[in-house]
Scaffold this motif. Sequence first.
Motif, short mmCIF file in Angstrom:
data_model
loop_
_atom_site.label_atom_id
_atom_site.label_comp_id
_atom_site.label_asym_id
_atom_site.label_seq_id
_atom_site.Cartn_x
_atom_site.Cartn_y
_atom_site.Cartn_z
N LYS A 119 -15.07 -27.24 37.70
CA LYS A 119 -14.79 -28.39 36.84
C LYS A 119 -14.13 -27.95 35.54
O LYS A 119 -13.22 -28.58 35.03
N HIS A 120 -14.64 -26.84 35.01
CA HIS A 120 -14.09 -26.32 33.76
C HIS A 120 -12.61 -25.95 33.95
O HIS A 120 -11.77 -26.30 33.14
N SER A 121 -12.31 -25.26 35.03
CA SER A 121 -10.92 -24.90 35.32
C SER A 121 -10.05 -26.14 35.39
O SER A 121 -8.95 -26.18 34.82
N LEU A 122 -10.53 -27.16 36.07
CA LEU A 122 -9.74 -28.38 36.21
C LEU A 122 -9.50 -29.03 34.86
O LEU A 122 -8.43 -29.56 34.59
N LEU A 123 -10.52 -28.97 34.01
CA LEU A 123 -10.40 -29.52 32.66
C LEU A 123 -9.27 -28.82 31.90
O LEU A 123 -8.47 -29.47 31.22
N LEU A 124 -9.22 -27.51 32.05
CA LEU A 124 -8.27 -26.71 31.28
C LEU A 124 -6.84 -26.85 31.78
O LEU A 124 -5.91 -26.43 31.12
N LEU A 125 -6.67 -27.45 32.94
CA LEU A 125 -5.32 -27.64 33.48
C LEU A 125 -4.69 -28.93 32.96
O LEU A 125 -3.60 -29.29 33.36
N ARG A 126 -5.34 -29.61 32.03
CA ARG A 126 -4.83 -30.89 31.57
C ARG A 126 -4.47 -30.89 30.09
O ARG A 126 -4.67 -29.90 29.40
N GLY A 127 -3.97 -32.02 29.63
CA GLY A 127 -3.58 -32.16 28.23
C GLY A 127 -4.80 -32.33 27.32
O GLY A 127 -5.92 -32.53 27.79
N ALA A 128 -4.57 -32.23 26.02
CA ALA A 128 -5.66 -32.20 25.04
C ALA A 128 -6.55 -33.45 25.11
O ALA A 128 -7.77 -33.36 25.14
N LYS A 129 -5.93 -34.61 25.17
CA LYS A 129 -6.70 -35.85 25.18
C LYS A 129 -7.57 -35.94 26.44
O LYS A 129 -8.74 -36.27 26.38
N GLU A 130 -6.95 -35.58 27.56
CA GLU A 130 -7.69 -35.60 28.82
C GLU A 130 -8.85 -34.62 28.79
O GLU A 130 -9.93 -34.90 29.32
N ARG A 131 -8.64 -33.46 28.18
CA ARG A 131 -9.73 -32.49 28.11
C ARG A 131 -10.91 -33.07 27.36
O ARG A 131 -12.06 -32.95 27.78
N VAL A 132 -10.61 -33.69 26.23
CA VAL A 132 -11.69 -34.24 25.40
C VAL A 132 -12.41 -35.36 26.15
O VAL A 132 -13.64 -35.40 26.19
N VAL A 133 -11.65 -36.23 26.78
CA VAL A 133 -12.26 -37.32 27.54
C VAL A 133 -13.08 -36.76 28.69
O VAL A 133 -14.23 -37.18 28.91
N GLY A 134 -12.51 -35.80 29.42
CA GLY A 134 -13.24 -35.19 30.52
C GLY A 134 -14.54 -34.57 30.05
O GLY A 134 -15.58 -34.67 30.71
N PHE A 135 -14.49 -33.95 28.90
CA PHE A 135 -15.69 -33.34 28.34
C PHE A 135 -16.75 -34.39 28.05
O PHE A 135 -17.93 -34.23 28.41
N LEU A 136 -16.34 -35.48 27.41
CA LEU A 136 -17.28 -36.56 27.10
C LEU A 136 -17.91 -37.13 28.37
O LEU A 136 -19.12 -37.34 28.43
N LEU A 137 -17.08 -37.37 29.38
CA LEU A 137 -17.59 -37.95 30.62
C LEU A 137 -18.55 -36.98 31.31
O LEU A 137 -19.58 -37.40 31.85
N ASP A 138 -18.24 -35.71 31.27
CA ASP A 138 -19.12 -34.71 31.87
C ASP A 138 -20.47 -34.69 31.16
O ASP A 138 -21.52 -34.67 31.80
N MET A 139 -20.42 -34.72 29.84
CA MET A 139 -21.67 -34.71 29.09
C MET A 139 -22.48 -35.98 29.36
O MET A 139 -23.70 -35.94 29.47
N ALA A 140 -21.78 -37.10 29.45
CA ALA A 140 -22.47 -38.36 29.73
C ALA A 140 -23.17 -38.29 31.08
O ALA A 140 -24.34 -38.67 31.21
N GLU A 141 -22.46 -37.76 32.06
CA GLU A 141 -23.05 -37.66 33.40
C GLU A 141 -24.27 -36.76 33.38
O GLU A 141 -25.31 -37.09 33.94
N ARG A 142 -24.14 -35.63 32.71
CA ARG A 142 -25.25 -34.66 32.71
C ARG A 142 -26.41 -35.16 31.88
O ARG A 142 -27.57 -34.77 32.11
N GLN A 143 -26.15 -36.02 30.90
CA GLN A 143 -27.24 -36.60 30.12
C GLN A 143 -27.74 -37.88 30.77
O GLN A 143 -28.66 -38.52 30.28
#
Lengths: 202, 202
Positions: A119-143
Amino acid sequence: MMQELFEKNLTHLGTPTWYSRNEEIFVEGELATGIFKIKSGCMRTATVLSDGRRHILSFYLPGEFYGLEAGRVYSVTGESVTRCKIHMFRKNALFEAADDKIAMRLLMIAASELSRAQKHSLLLLRGAKERVVGFLLDMAERQNNWQQVDLPMTRGDIANYLGLTTETVSRMFGRLEDSAAIAIERRRVTLCDLPALKEMYK
Amino acid sequence: MMQELFEKNLTHLGTPTWYSRNEEIFVEGELATGIFKIKSGCMRTATVLSDGRRHILSFYLPGEFYGLEAGRVYSVTGESVTRCKIHMFRKNALFEAADDKIAMRLLMIAASELSRAQKHSLLLLRGAKERVVGFLLDMAERQNNWQQVDLPMTRGDIANYLGLTTETVSRMFGRLEDSAAIAIERRRVTLCDLPALKEMYK
DNA sequence: CGAGCGTTTGAGGTTGCTCAACCCGAGTGG
DNA sequence: CCACTCGGGTTGAGCAACCTCAAACGCTCG
Protein backbone atom coordinates in the motif's frame (compact mmCIF):
# COMPACT_ATOMS: atom_id res chain seq x y z
CA MET A 1 -9.87 -13.73 15.26
CA MET A 2 -6.41 -15.05 14.94
CA GLN A 3 -4.81 -12.12 16.73
CA GLU A 4 -6.98 -12.60 19.79
CA LEU A 5 -6.00 -16.23 19.97
CA PHE A 6 -2.38 -15.37 19.47
CA GLU A 7 -2.35 -12.87 22.23
CA LYS A 8 -4.41 -14.95 24.61
CA ASN A 9 -2.08 -17.88 24.39
CA LEU A 10 1.05 -15.86 24.62
CA THR A 11 0.47 -12.87 26.81
CA HIS A 12 2.33 -14.52 29.63
CA LEU A 13 5.40 -14.78 27.41
CA GLY A 14 5.52 -11.07 26.74
CA THR A 15 6.30 -7.95 28.66
CA PRO A 16 4.37 -4.71 28.42
CA THR A 17 6.42 -1.53 28.45
CA TRP A 18 5.64 2.16 28.50
CA TYR A 19 7.59 4.51 26.26
CA SER A 20 7.51 8.27 26.27
CA ARG A 21 7.58 10.32 23.09
CA ASN A 22 10.38 9.77 20.53
CA GLU A 23 12.05 6.93 22.35
CA GLU A 24 13.87 4.13 20.56
CA ILE A 25 12.12 0.80 20.99
CA PHE A 26 14.47 -1.28 18.89
CA VAL A 27 17.32 -0.32 16.59
CA GLU A 28 18.17 -1.16 13.00
CA GLY A 29 20.92 -3.75 12.95
CA GLU A 30 20.17 -5.20 16.38
CA LEU A 31 19.45 -8.89 16.64
CA ALA A 32 15.73 -9.16 15.95
CA THR A 33 14.54 -11.01 19.00
CA GLY A 34 11.16 -9.41 19.55
CA ILE A 35 7.73 -9.12 18.09
CA PHE A 36 5.76 -6.08 19.20
CA LYS A 37 2.10 -5.35 19.64
CA ILE A 38 0.94 -1.79 20.13
CA LYS A 39 -1.44 -1.46 23.06
CA SER A 40 -1.87 2.31 23.06
CA GLY A 41 -0.29 5.28 21.36
CA CYS A 42 1.65 5.09 18.12
CA MET A 43 4.95 3.66 16.92
CA ARG A 44 6.88 4.33 13.71
CA THR A 45 9.59 2.42 11.88
CA ALA A 46 12.34 4.30 10.10
CA THR A 47 15.61 3.63 8.35
CA VAL A 48 18.61 5.90 8.09
CA LEU A 49 20.50 6.22 4.82
CA SER A 50 24.26 6.48 4.96
CA ASP A 51 24.11 10.17 4.06
CA GLY A 52 22.00 10.81 7.12
CA ARG A 53 18.57 11.13 5.53
CA ARG A 54 15.89 9.35 7.47
CA HIS A 55 12.83 7.68 5.97
CA ILE A 56 9.77 6.59 7.85
CA LEU A 57 8.47 3.31 6.47
CA SER A 58 5.39 2.74 8.56
CA PHE A 59 3.22 3.80 11.46
CA TYR A 60 1.70 1.32 13.89
CA LEU A 61 -1.56 1.91 15.71
CA PRO A 62 -3.14 0.10 18.67
CA GLY A 63 -3.79 -3.55 17.89
CA GLU A 64 -1.14 -3.75 15.18
CA PHE A 65 1.96 -5.94 15.15
CA TYR A 66 5.54 -5.44 14.12
CA GLY A 67 8.44 -7.81 14.16
CA LEU A 68 8.83 -10.23 11.28
CA GLU A 69 12.07 -9.69 9.48
CA ALA A 70 13.63 -11.42 6.50
CA GLY A 71 17.01 -11.39 8.21
CA ARG A 72 18.23 -12.04 11.71
CA VAL A 73 18.47 -8.35 12.55
CA TYR A 74 16.00 -5.50 12.51
CA SER A 75 16.01 -3.76 9.14
CA VAL A 76 14.48 -0.63 10.62
CA THR A 77 14.45 1.31 13.87
CA GLY A 78 11.29 1.43 15.95
CA GLU A 79 10.42 4.65 17.74
CA SER A 80 7.53 5.88 19.77
CA VAL A 81 5.57 8.66 18.06
CA THR A 82 3.61 9.45 21.19
CA ARG A 83 3.71 8.14 24.72
CA CYS A 84 2.65 4.54 24.21
CA LYS A 85 2.35 1.10 25.68
CA ILE A 86 3.84 -1.77 23.75
CA HIS A 87 3.78 -5.48 24.42
CA MET A 88 6.88 -7.39 23.37
CA PHE A 89 7.01 -11.12 22.67
CA ARG A 90 10.36 -12.82 22.47
CA LYS A 91 10.63 -14.97 19.35
CA ASN A 92 12.53 -17.68 21.19
CA ALA A 93 9.76 -18.03 23.68
CA LEU A 94 7.24 -18.20 20.87
CA PHE A 95 9.12 -20.96 19.11
CA GLU A 96 9.68 -22.96 22.26
CA ALA A 97 6.01 -22.75 23.04
CA ALA A 98 5.15 -23.47 19.45
CA ASP A 99 2.18 -25.57 18.70
CA ASP A 100 1.71 -26.47 15.07
CA LYS A 101 -0.35 -23.39 14.36
CA ILE A 102 1.95 -20.71 15.63
CA ALA A 103 4.06 -20.40 12.50
CA MET A 104 0.84 -19.93 10.59
CA ARG A 105 -0.08 -17.05 12.86
CA LEU A 106 3.29 -15.48 12.33
CA LEU A 107 2.77 -15.98 8.62
CA MET A 108 -0.44 -13.99 8.81
CA ILE A 109 1.34 -11.16 10.59
CA ALA A 110 4.06 -11.18 7.94
CA ALA A 111 1.43 -11.15 5.21
CA SER A 112 -0.29 -8.14 6.71
CA GLU A 113 3.06 -6.36 6.94
CA LEU A 114 3.55 -7.14 3.28
CA SER A 115 0.17 -5.76 2.38
CA ARG A 116 1.00 -2.63 4.36
CA ALA A 117 4.29 -2.16 2.51
CA GLN A 118 2.58 -2.63 -0.86
CA LYS A 119 0.00 0.00 0.00
CA HIS A 120 2.83 2.34 0.86
CA SER A 121 4.48 1.75 -2.50
CA LEU A 122 1.22 2.45 -4.29
CA LEU A 123 0.83 5.66 -2.30
CA LEU A 124 4.27 6.83 -3.36
CA LEU A 125 3.49 6.30 -7.04
CA ARG A 126 0.95 9.13 -6.99
CA GLY A 127 0.79 12.91 -6.83
CA ALA A 128 1.06 14.93 -3.62
CA LYS A 129 -2.66 15.50 -3.08
CA GLU A 130 -3.48 11.86 -3.71
CA ARG A 131 -0.79 10.78 -1.27
CA VAL A 132 -2.24 12.94 1.47
CA VAL A 133 -5.78 11.77 0.78
CA GLY A 134 -4.66 8.15 0.61
CA PHE A 135 -2.91 8.58 3.92
CA LEU A 136 -6.01 10.03 5.57
CA LEU A 137 -8.21 7.24 4.23
CA ASP A 138 -5.75 4.60 5.39
CA MET A 139 -5.65 6.08 8.86
CA ALA A 140 -9.43 6.30 8.96
CA GLU A 141 -9.74 2.66 8.00
CA ARG A 142 -7.20 1.53 10.56
CA GLN A 143 -8.85 3.63 13.27
CA ASN A 144 -12.16 2.22 12.15
CA ASN A 145 -13.69 5.65 12.03
CA TRP A 146 -14.79 7.31 8.81
CA GLN A 147 -15.90 10.52 10.48
CA GLN A 148 -12.78 11.69 12.19
CA VAL A 149 -9.12 10.75 12.02
CA ASP A 150 -6.54 11.25 14.72
CA LEU A 151 -3.07 12.01 13.50
CA PRO A 152 -0.73 11.22 16.37
CA MET A 153 2.33 12.20 14.32
CA THR A 154 3.65 15.59 13.23
CA ARG A 155 3.25 17.04 9.73
CA GLY A 156 6.95 16.44 9.36
CA ASP A 157 6.51 12.73 10.02
CA ILE A 158 3.60 12.54 7.61
CA ALA A 159 5.62 14.35 4.96
CA ASN A 160 8.61 12.10 5.48
CA TYR A 161 6.43 9.00 5.23
CA LEU A 162 4.78 10.29 2.06
CA GLY A 163 8.01 11.43 0.42
CA LEU A 164 6.93 15.09 0.50
CA THR A 165 7.95 18.17 2.46
CA THR A 166 6.16 19.51 5.52
CA GLU A 167 5.17 22.57 3.54
CA THR A 168 3.57 20.54 0.78
CA VAL A 169 1.61 18.43 3.25
CA SER A 170 0.41 21.56 4.99
CA ARG A 171 -0.64 23.12 1.69
CA MET A 172 -2.50 19.98 0.60
CA PHE A 173 -4.35 19.96 3.91
CA GLY A 174 -5.16 23.58 3.32
CA ARG A 175 -6.48 22.95 -0.17
CA LEU A 176 -8.57 20.02 1.01
CA GLU A 177 -10.04 22.21 3.72
CA ASP A 178 -10.73 25.01 1.22
CA SER A 179 -12.63 22.55 -0.96
CA ALA A 180 -14.64 21.50 2.11
CA ALA A 181 -13.51 17.90 1.84
CA ILE A 182 -12.04 17.96 5.33
CA ALA A 183 -11.90 20.11 8.44
CA ILE A 184 -8.73 20.42 10.47
CA GLU A 185 -8.26 21.13 14.16
CA ARG A 186 -4.76 20.51 15.45
CA ARG A 187 -4.15 16.84 14.79
CA ARG A 188 -7.74 15.81 14.38
CA VAL A 189 -9.16 15.74 10.87
CA THR A 190 -12.86 15.50 10.11
CA LEU A 191 -13.68 13.79 6.84
CA CYS A 192 -16.54 16.04 5.72
CA ASP A 193 -16.91 14.75 2.19
CA LEU A 194 -15.88 11.12 2.19
CA PRO A 195 -17.14 10.37 -1.34
CA ALA A 196 -15.07 13.25 -2.70
CA LEU A 197 -12.01 11.99 -0.86
CA LYS A 198 -12.49 8.46 -2.14
CA GLU A 199 -12.90 9.88 -5.61
CA MET A 200 -9.52 11.61 -5.28
CA TYR A 201 -7.86 8.38 -4.21
CA LYS A 202 -9.46 5.84 -6.46
CA MET B 1 19.60 -23.11 1.56
CA MET B 2 16.00 -23.11 2.60
CA GLN B 3 14.71 -22.62 -0.93
CA GLU B 4 16.53 -25.70 -2.21
CA LEU B 5 15.01 -27.81 0.49
CA PHE B 6 11.61 -26.39 -0.17
CA GLU B 7 11.77 -27.14 -3.83
CA LYS B 8 13.32 -30.55 -3.45
CA ASN B 9 10.59 -31.77 -1.18
CA LEU B 10 7.79 -30.30 -3.19
CA THR B 11 8.65 -30.36 -6.83
CA HIS B 12 6.36 -33.31 -7.38
CA LEU B 13 3.46 -31.22 -6.08
CA GLY B 14 3.94 -28.51 -8.65
CA THR B 15 3.47 -28.10 -12.35
CA PRO B 16 5.90 -26.27 -14.62
CA THR B 17 4.36 -24.11 -17.34
CA TRP B 18 5.73 -22.08 -20.22
CA TYR B 19 4.35 -18.63 -20.89
CA SER B 20 5.02 -16.42 -23.88
CA ARG B 21 5.54 -12.68 -23.59
CA ASN B 22 2.88 -10.53 -21.83
CA GLU B 23 0.62 -13.39 -20.81
CA GLU B 24 -1.46 -13.35 -17.65
CA ILE B 25 -0.31 -15.92 -15.13
CA PHE B 26 -2.79 -15.10 -12.39
CA VAL B 27 -5.26 -12.28 -11.98
CA GLU B 28 -5.94 -9.79 -9.19
CA GLY B 29 -9.07 -10.86 -7.34
CA GLU B 30 -8.83 -14.55 -8.20
CA LEU B 31 -8.72 -17.05 -5.37
CA ALA B 32 -5.06 -17.24 -4.44
CA THR B 33 -4.39 -20.95 -4.73
CA GLY B 34 -0.87 -20.97 -6.06
CA ILE B 35 2.69 -20.17 -5.14
CA PHE B 36 5.01 -19.56 -8.07
CA LYS B 37 8.70 -20.04 -8.61
CA ILE B 38 10.36 -18.51 -11.65
CA LYS B 39 12.53 -21.02 -13.49
CA SER B 40 13.54 -18.87 -16.45
CA GLY B 41 12.60 -15.52 -17.91
CA CYS B 42 10.92 -12.75 -15.94
CA MET B 43 7.52 -12.14 -14.35
CA ARG B 44 6.00 -8.89 -13.09
CA THR B 45 3.16 -8.15 -10.70
CA ALA B 46 0.88 -5.19 -11.31
CA THR B 47 -2.31 -3.70 -9.98
CA VAL B 48 -4.89 -1.66 -11.83
CA LEU B 49 -6.44 1.41 -10.22
CA SER B 50 -10.10 2.05 -10.78
CA ASP B 51 -9.30 4.92 -13.14
CA GLY B 52 -7.38 2.55 -15.37
CA ARG B 53 -3.82 3.43 -14.39
CA ARG B 54 -1.61 0.41 -13.97
CA HIS B 55 1.24 0.14 -11.51
CA ILE B 56 3.96 -2.48 -11.55
CA LEU B 57 4.82 -3.52 -8.03
CA SER B 58 7.60 -6.00 -8.59
CA PHE B 59 9.68 -8.00 -11.02
CA TYR B 60 10.59 -11.63 -10.40
CA LEU B 61 13.76 -13.24 -11.71
CA PRO B 62 14.80 -16.89 -11.94
CA GLY B 63 14.93 -18.55 -8.54
CA GLU B 64 12.50 -16.09 -6.94
CA PHE B 65 9.09 -16.87 -5.45
CA TYR B 66 5.72 -15.19 -5.48
CA GLY B 67 2.48 -16.17 -3.86
CA LEU B 68 1.95 -15.23 -0.24
CA GLU B 69 -1.03 -13.00 0.19
CA ALA B 70 -2.59 -11.42 3.22
CA GLY B 71 -6.06 -12.22 1.90
CA ARG B 72 -7.67 -15.16 0.20
CA VAL B 73 -7.36 -13.62 -3.25
CA TYR B 74 -4.46 -12.30 -5.29
CA SER B 75 -3.95 -8.61 -4.63
CA VAL B 76 -2.04 -8.18 -7.90
CA THR B 77 -1.97 -9.62 -11.38
CA GLY B 78 1.01 -11.67 -12.50
CA GLU B 79 2.22 -11.34 -16.06
CA SER B 80 5.13 -12.69 -18.05
CA VAL B 81 7.62 -9.99 -19.05
CA THR B 82 9.44 -12.33 -21.41
CA ARG B 83 8.88 -15.88 -22.51
CA CYS B 84 9.37 -17.75 -19.28
CA LYS B 85 9.00 -21.00 -17.42
CA ILE B 86 7.23 -20.92 -14.10
CA HIS B 87 6.65 -23.63 -11.55
CA MET B 88 3.39 -23.47 -9.64
CA PHE B 89 2.73 -25.07 -6.27
CA ARG B 90 -0.81 -25.41 -5.05
CA LYS B 91 -1.16 -24.15 -1.49
CA ASN B 92 -3.58 -26.92 -0.60
CA ALA B 93 -1.08 -29.53 -1.62
CA LEU B 94 1.58 -27.80 0.41
CA PHE B 95 -0.54 -27.74 3.51
CA GLU B 96 -1.62 -31.36 3.14
CA ALA B 97 1.95 -32.42 2.73
CA ALA B 98 3.00 -30.15 5.55
CA ASP B 99 5.68 -31.33 7.85
CA ASP B 100 6.25 -29.13 10.87
CA LYS B 101 8.71 -26.90 9.07
CA ILE B 102 6.75 -25.92 6.03
CA ALA B 103 4.96 -22.96 7.54
CA MET B 104 8.35 -21.65 8.56
CA ARG B 105 9.53 -21.91 4.98
CA LEU B 106 6.49 -20.05 3.78
CA LEU B 107 7.20 -17.48 6.46
CA MET B 108 10.66 -16.97 5.01
CA ILE B 109 9.20 -16.45 1.55
CA ALA B 110 6.75 -13.94 2.94
CA ALA B 111 9.55 -12.16 4.77
CA SER B 112 11.60 -11.86 1.62
CA GLU B 113 8.57 -10.45 -0.20
CA LEU B 114 8.25 -7.94 2.60
CA SER B 115 11.87 -6.94 2.31
CA ARG B 116 11.39 -6.55 -1.42
CA ALA B 117 8.38 -4.28 -0.93
CA GLN B 118 10.26 -2.17 1.62
CA LYS B 119 13.14 -1.71 -0.79
CA HIS B 120 10.65 -0.55 -3.38
CA SER B 121 9.20 2.01 -0.99
CA LEU B 122 12.66 3.33 -0.20
CA LEU B 123 13.39 3.60 -3.92
CA LEU B 124 10.27 5.67 -4.44
CA LEU B 125 11.23 8.12 -1.72
CA ARG B 126 14.18 9.34 -3.79
CA GLY B 127 14.93 11.45 -6.85
CA ALA B 128 14.75 10.18 -10.43
CA LYS B 129 18.45 9.49 -10.91
CA GLU B 130 18.71 7.70 -7.60
CA ARG B 131 15.71 5.55 -8.44
CA VAL B 132 17.27 4.45 -11.70
CA VAL B 133 20.63 3.74 -10.08
CA GLY B 134 18.96 1.90 -7.22
CA PHE B 135 17.05 -0.18 -9.72
CA LEU B 136 20.20 -1.12 -11.61
CA LEU B 137 22.03 -2.05 -8.41
CA ASP B 138 19.11 -4.14 -7.24
CA MET B 139 18.96 -6.01 -10.52
CA ALA B 140 22.71 -6.54 -10.45
CA GLU B 141 22.52 -7.98 -6.96
CA ARG B 142 19.64 -10.28 -7.85
CA GLN B 143 21.40 -11.43 -11.00
CA ASN B 144 24.52 -11.91 -8.93
CA ASN B 145 26.58 -10.03 -11.47
CA TRP B 146 28.16 -6.66 -10.71
CA GLN B 147 29.64 -6.27 -14.17
CA GLN B 148 26.62 -6.43 -16.40
CA VAL B 149 22.88 -6.28 -15.85
CA ASP B 150 20.22 -7.71 -18.11
CA LEU B 151 17.02 -5.74 -18.24
CA PRO B 152 14.36 -8.11 -19.55
CA MET B 153 11.68 -5.43 -19.33
CA THR B 154 11.00 -2.35 -21.46
CA ARG B 155 11.88 1.19 -20.43
CA GLY B 156 8.18 1.73 -20.02
CA ASP B 157 7.96 -1.07 -17.47
CA ILE B 158 10.99 0.26 -15.61
CA ALA B 159 9.50 3.76 -15.58
CA ASN B 160 6.16 2.49 -14.35
CA TYR B 161 7.82 0.50 -11.59
CA LEU B 162 9.90 3.51 -10.55
CA GLY B 163 7.04 6.00 -10.71
CA LEU B 164 8.69 7.94 -13.54
CA THR B 165 8.05 8.38 -17.27
CA THR B 166 9.85 6.51 -20.04
CA GLU B 167 11.41 9.76 -21.13
CA THR B 168 12.86 10.44 -17.71
CA VAL B 169 14.26 6.92 -17.40
CA SER B 170 15.79 7.26 -20.83
CA ARG B 171 17.34 10.61 -19.94
CA MET B 172 18.74 9.28 -16.67
CA PHE B 173 20.30 6.36 -18.52
CA GLY B 174 21.73 8.88 -20.96
CA ARG B 175 23.19 11.03 -18.22
CA LEU B 176 24.69 8.01 -16.46
CA GLU B 177 26.28 6.95 -19.73
CA ASP B 178 27.61 10.48 -20.33
CA SER B 179 29.24 10.42 -16.92
CA ALA B 180 30.81 7.06 -17.83
CA ALA B 181 29.14 5.31 -14.91
CA ILE B 182 27.43 2.81 -17.20
CA ALA B 183 27.43 1.67 -20.82
CA ILE B 184 24.19 0.76 -22.56
CA GLU B 185 23.54 -1.63 -25.42
CA ARG B 186 19.90 -2.42 -26.00
CA ARG B 187 18.78 -4.06 -22.77
CA ARG B 188 22.17 -4.90 -21.41
CA VAL B 189 23.83 -2.41 -19.10
CA THR B 190 27.47 -2.53 -18.13
CA LEU B 191 28.26 -1.10 -14.71
CA CYS B 192 31.53 0.66 -15.58
CA ASP B 193 31.95 2.63 -12.37
CA LEU B 194 30.35 0.64 -9.60
CA PRO B 195 31.73 2.79 -6.75
CA ALA B 196 30.28 5.90 -8.37
CA LEU B 197 26.91 4.17 -8.74
CA LYS B 198 26.93 3.03 -5.14
CA GLU B 199 27.83 6.54 -4.11
CA MET B 200 24.75 7.83 -5.96
CA TYR B 201 22.52 5.33 -4.20
CA LYS B 202 23.84 5.36 -0.69
C1' DC C 1 5.67 35.47 30.02
C1' DG C 2 9.23 33.62 27.23
C1' DA C 3 11.15 29.74 24.68
C1' DG C 4 10.80 26.31 21.43
C1' DC C 5 8.68 23.25 18.49
C1' DG C 6 5.28 22.52 15.11
C1' DT C 7 2.66 24.59 11.51
C1' DT C 8 1.25 27.77 7.98
C1' DT C 9 2.04 30.94 4.24
C1' DG C 10 4.54 33.24 0.48
C1' DA C 11 8.03 33.91 -3.41
C1' DG C 12 11.07 31.91 -6.44
C1' DG C 13 13.71 27.94 -8.33
C1' DT C 14 14.34 23.05 -9.96
C1' DT C 15 12.90 18.69 -11.20
C1' DG C 16 10.48 15.76 -13.77
C1' DC C 17 6.20 15.67 -16.76
C1' DT C 18 3.78 16.63 -21.25
C1' DC C 19 3.65 16.83 -25.94
C1' DA C 20 5.88 16.20 -30.11
C1' DA C 21 9.13 14.66 -33.32
C1' DC C 22 12.47 11.50 -34.67
C1' DC C 23 15.30 7.23 -34.69
C1' DC C 24 16.23 2.38 -34.78
C1' DG C 25 15.68 -2.65 -35.38
C1' DA C 26 12.72 -6.46 -36.31
C1' DG C 27 9.09 -8.32 -38.94
C1' DT C 28 6.33 -8.55 -43.08
C1' DG C 29 4.93 -8.42 -47.73
C1' DG C 30 5.63 -7.05 -52.47
C1' DC D 1 16.07 -7.34 -51.70
C1' DC D 2 13.78 -3.30 -50.61
C1' DA D 3 9.78 -0.66 -48.66
C1' DC D 4 6.69 -0.33 -45.09
C1' DT D 5 5.10 -0.78 -40.50
C1' DC D 6 5.18 -0.95 -35.74
C1' DG D 7 6.81 -1.17 -31.09
C1' DG D 8 10.34 0.52 -28.37
C1' DG D 9 13.65 4.07 -27.41
C1' DT D 10 15.75 8.72 -27.57
C1' DT D 11 15.73 13.75 -27.76
C1' DG D 12 14.05 18.57 -27.31
C1' DA D 13 11.05 22.63 -25.77
C1' DG D 14 7.87 24.34 -22.61
C1' DC D 15 5.29 23.83 -18.44
C1' DA D 16 3.37 22.34 -13.93
C1' DA D 17 4.21 20.35 -9.61
C1' DC D 18 6.77 20.25 -5.91
C1' DC D 19 10.85 21.83 -3.34
C1' DT D 20 13.74 25.44 -1.13
C1' DC D 21 14.31 29.28 1.52
C1' DA D 22 12.41 32.59 4.48
C1' DA D 23 9.29 34.60 7.61
C1' DA D 24 5.59 34.67 10.74
C1' DC D 25 2.26 32.44 13.67
C1' DG D 26 0.39 29.70 17.59
C1' DC D 27 0.42 26.01 20.92
C1' DT D 28 2.33 24.10 25.00
C1' DC D 29 5.15 23.85 28.69
C1' DG D 30 8.40 25.59 31.68
